[in-house]
Design an enzyme around this catalytic site. Structure first.
Site, short mmCIF file in Angstrom:
data_model
loop_
_atom_site.label_atom_id
_atom_site.label_comp_id
_atom_site.label_asym_id
_atom_site.label_seq_id
_atom_site.Cartn_x
_atom_site.Cartn_y
_atom_site.Cartn_z
N LYS A 41 2.36 0.91 5.72
CA LYS A 41 2.18 -0.40 6.36
C LYS A 41 2.49 -0.25 7.86
CE LYS A 41 3.60 -2.82 2.15
NZ LYS A 41 2.68 -3.83 1.63
N PHE A 101 12.47 -6.43 -3.11
CA PHE A 101 11.14 -5.88 -3.30
C PHE A 101 11.21 -5.00 -4.54
CE2 PHE A 101 7.62 -2.91 -2.84
CZ PHE A 101 6.60 -3.84 -2.86
N THR A 102 10.12 -4.93 -5.30
CA THR A 102 10.14 -4.27 -6.62
C THR A 102 10.76 -2.86 -6.57
OG1 THR A 102 7.85 -3.63 -6.18
CG2 THR A 102 8.17 -5.49 -7.65
N ASP A 115 14.55 -3.16 6.04
CA ASP A 115 13.28 -2.65 5.55
C ASP A 115 12.23 -3.14 6.55
OD1 ASP A 115 10.81 -2.27 4.38
OD2 ASP A 115 11.46 -2.84 2.36
N ARG A 130 1.53 -11.43 -8.72
CA ARG A 130 2.94 -11.39 -8.35
C ARG A 130 3.61 -12.59 -9.03
NH1 ARG A 130 4.28 -6.39 -5.80
NH2 ARG A 130 4.01 -6.13 -7.99
N PHE A 164 3.43 -4.20 -15.11
CA PHE A 164 2.34 -4.72 -14.26
C PHE A 164 1.40 -3.60 -13.81
CE2 PHE A 164 3.81 -3.44 -10.01
CZ PHE A 164 5.16 -3.22 -10.21
N TYR A 200 5.87 24.57 8.47
CA TYR A 200 6.87 24.07 7.51
C TYR A 200 8.07 23.50 8.26
CZ TYR A 200 9.75 23.84 3.36
OH TYR A 200 10.52 23.39 2.34
N1 F0G Z 1 9.29 -2.27 1.10
C1 F0G Z 1 8.33 -3.19 1.22
C2 F0G Z 1 8.63 -4.49 1.89
C3 F0G Z 1 7.06 -2.93 0.69
O1 F0G Z 1 6.12 -3.87 0.79
C4 F0G Z 1 6.81 -1.70 0.07
C5 F0G Z 1 5.51 -1.42 -0.54
C6 F0G Z 1 7.84 -0.76 -0.02
C7 F0G Z 1 9.07 -1.08 0.53
C8 F0G Z 1 7.65 0.56 -0.70
O2 F0G Z 1 6.91 1.38 0.14
O3 F0G Z 1 4.82 1.84 -1.17
O4 F0G Z 1 5.48 3.26 0.79
O5 F0G Z 1 6.75 3.39 -1.32
N2 F0G Z 1 4.64 -2.30 -0.78
C9 F0G Z 1 3.32 -2.09 -1.33
C10 F0G Z 1 2.62 -3.40 -1.56
C11 F0G Z 1 3.30 -1.22 -2.55
O6 F0G Z 1 1.53 -3.39 -2.14
O7 F0G Z 1 3.11 -4.45 -1.12
P1 F0G Z 1 5.93 2.52 -0.44
#
Ligand code: F0G
Length: 482
Positions: free
Chosen positions: A266, A132-133, A223, A389, A455, A80
């Site tokens: 990623k 980013f979303t 990021d 997208r 989406f 832990y």
């Molecule tokens: N920032 C970027 C540029 C991303 O592409 C993503 C995730 C995140 C933050 C969030 O990270 O998923 O680990 O919480 N992108 C995925 C995609 C979901 O399909 O492009 P996460």
């Protein structure tokens, strides 16, 4: 390494790895693909894997791991608190980024959650090259306002500009002047800018943004989720960096930033995430939120196995052969499609190939979601799953009217080292076939529309019987041979 020149004159990407673990795939007949896409409400997020041949939904958490990553997972130290696995990860991040402090989190959006809670007050403005979303959702949830300052080239589907993710520096200066530095908690710099087609920023641009931020006493937050692709593009496209190593470029980027956060789904080809910083004070401000929302400070919601894999994955990200694979396969796919007249985002970026649905399906009105329709059509045509997208990925305006997206893209992600060149060739072939039959494809309409994140969960139906017609044309052209 570069693509390989063949004696027949072709220039092809070459897999710089051998495949030693495989997963069986099935390709269901077109009739089943038609049925499956309708069971899924024409939303590719709702398809199930057993119906999918090529899963190009995302590169997130589905990249192929190396033998060394898998081996490292077996020596993970589970505890832990105080796990040796965490120390190894922390040491690797210190070595690569030169940052003393690391706060772990279970994935990228968890970092965005902590950043938002720590820094954003209602009415604050957060400049970024592009949203980013998940970042936008967290920042606006705290009452922040997102300002996108990408260069004009970034919004053009086709361009020969090598760094479409760059900030427009004049717009950044003007925004700071207008808002005052006090209303800007930080500037968010997104490497490998996801939503405009995985487009990179130059190191020069990052350094210029950092200089402006420092002159104004504003924190810089990068990021770095798509850093591996961005790093490759800097090495290839930025003259001044040609003789720098990947480590030197990474260090130059990191030195210019106050906080580096990433999704390790990623970057590092594992699952997890975290935030790195040089300043103890910044670390202290965010630290207590980690055990509250993520997990204790030495795992942050991640499994130790994933942390071991990430440590090795980060080291492998410094290997140019490894990081060349994604962009080279994507470039091949984009250029082949372009050569055959299919509208794609150019130049090719990282992450995946992006089809431009506005030019692919000009007869489908934007209110009938051309990128979503293209996603459903490509699934019928090839069992290929992409991600919409476009307008479906937007939220409605507060008055309920549709917010039409600037770009209608169907993203076809190429998870790193997962697909072979013949699978990419198959995808190209089915996309070209669909393009030649594009007049059959019609629009979609919502039948179930959630008020948030529609989406992910929304369900749609075709506006008429175009999908049956498309399946019939497929059957007529390909006969029994699938
Ligand atoms: N920032 C970027 C540029 C991303 O592409 C993503 C995730 C995140 C933050 C969030 O990270 O998923 O680990 O919480 N992108 C995925 C995609 C979901 O399909 O492009 P996460």
């Amino acid at each position: 390494m570069d693509t390989i020149k063949f004696a027949n004159g072709k220039q092809l990407p070459l897999e710089m790895h051998k495949v030693r673990i495989v997963q069986k795939l099935g390709l269901p007949p077109v009739e089943r693909r038609l049925e499956a896409v309708n069971e899924a409400g024409n939303n590719t997020f709702l398809l199930t894997n057993r119906d999918i041949f090529l899963d190009m939904l995302t590169d997130s958490g589905v990249n192929a791991m190396s033998d060394n990553q898998l081996a490292a997972m077996m020596v993970a130290d589970d505890s832990y608190a105080g796990s040796a696995t965490f120390t190894r990860l922390e040491d690797k991040l210190r070595e690569i980024f030169g940052t003393q402090f690391f706060l772990p989190a279970h994935q990228g959006r968890a970092c965005e959650h902590i950043l938002a809670l720590t820094f954003i007050k209602p009415g604050n403005v957060i400049p970024m090259n592009f949203h980013f979303t998940t970042a936008k959702a967290h920042f606006t949830r705290m009452g922040g306002v997102v300002e996108e300052l990408v260069v004009d080239e970034g919004r053009k589907p086709v361009s020969d500009f090598p760094f479409k993710g760059n900030f427009d520096l004049d717009k950044l200066r003007a925004l700071i002047k207008k808002e005052g530095a006090g209303n800007i908690p930080f500037i968010r710099i997104e490497s490998g800018t996801n939503l405009i087609g995985g487009q990179p920023l130059s190191l020069e641009n990052m350094l210029a943004v950092s200089k402006i931020a420092r002159e104004n006493g504003i924190i810089t937050v990068i990021d770095a989720s798509l850093w591996q692709d961005n790093l490759f593009f800097i090495k290839k496209r930025e003259e001044a960096c040609r003789n720098m190593t990947t480590r030197e470029i990474t260090r130059a980027m990191a030195d210019a930033m106050d906080i580096i956060y990433f999704s390790a789904r990623k970057l590092g080809a594992a699952r997890g995430g975290g935030m790195c910083m040089r300043s103890k004070e910044l670390c202290e401000r965010m630290k207590e939120l980690v055990p509250m929302f993520e997990g204790f400070l030495t795992y942050g919601g991640m499994s130790v196995r994933e942390m071991e894999a990430m440590t090795v994955g980060l080291e492998e990200t410094m290997d140019e052969d490894v990081i060349s694979q994604g962009p080279q396969f994507i470039e091949y796919m984009c250029n082949e499609l372009d050569r055959q007249g299919v509208p794609v985002i150019l130049p090719a970026g990282g992450l995946g190939c992006h089809l431009d649905a506005l030019r692919f399906l000009p007869h489908v009105p934007q209110t009938q979601y051309p990128a979503g329709a293209l996603g459903a059509a490509l699934f019928i045509a090839g069992g290929i799953r992409g991600m919409e997208r476009g307008t479906i990925s937007e939220q409605r305006e507060p008055d309920g009217s549709e917010r039409l997206a600037e770009m209608e893209l169907l993203r076809l992600a190429l998870p790193r080292r997962v697909f072979t060149l013949s699978q990419v060739e198959y995808a190209i072939d089915r996309i070209v076939w669909l393009f030649r039959n594009r007049e059959i494809v019609g629009g979609l309409k919502f039948v179930e529309e959630p008020s948030v994140l529609r989406f992910f969960f929304g369900r749609l139906a075709p506006v008429d019987d175009w999908q049956e017609k498309l399946a019939r044309r497929f059957r007529a052209d390909f006969g029994e041979s699938l």
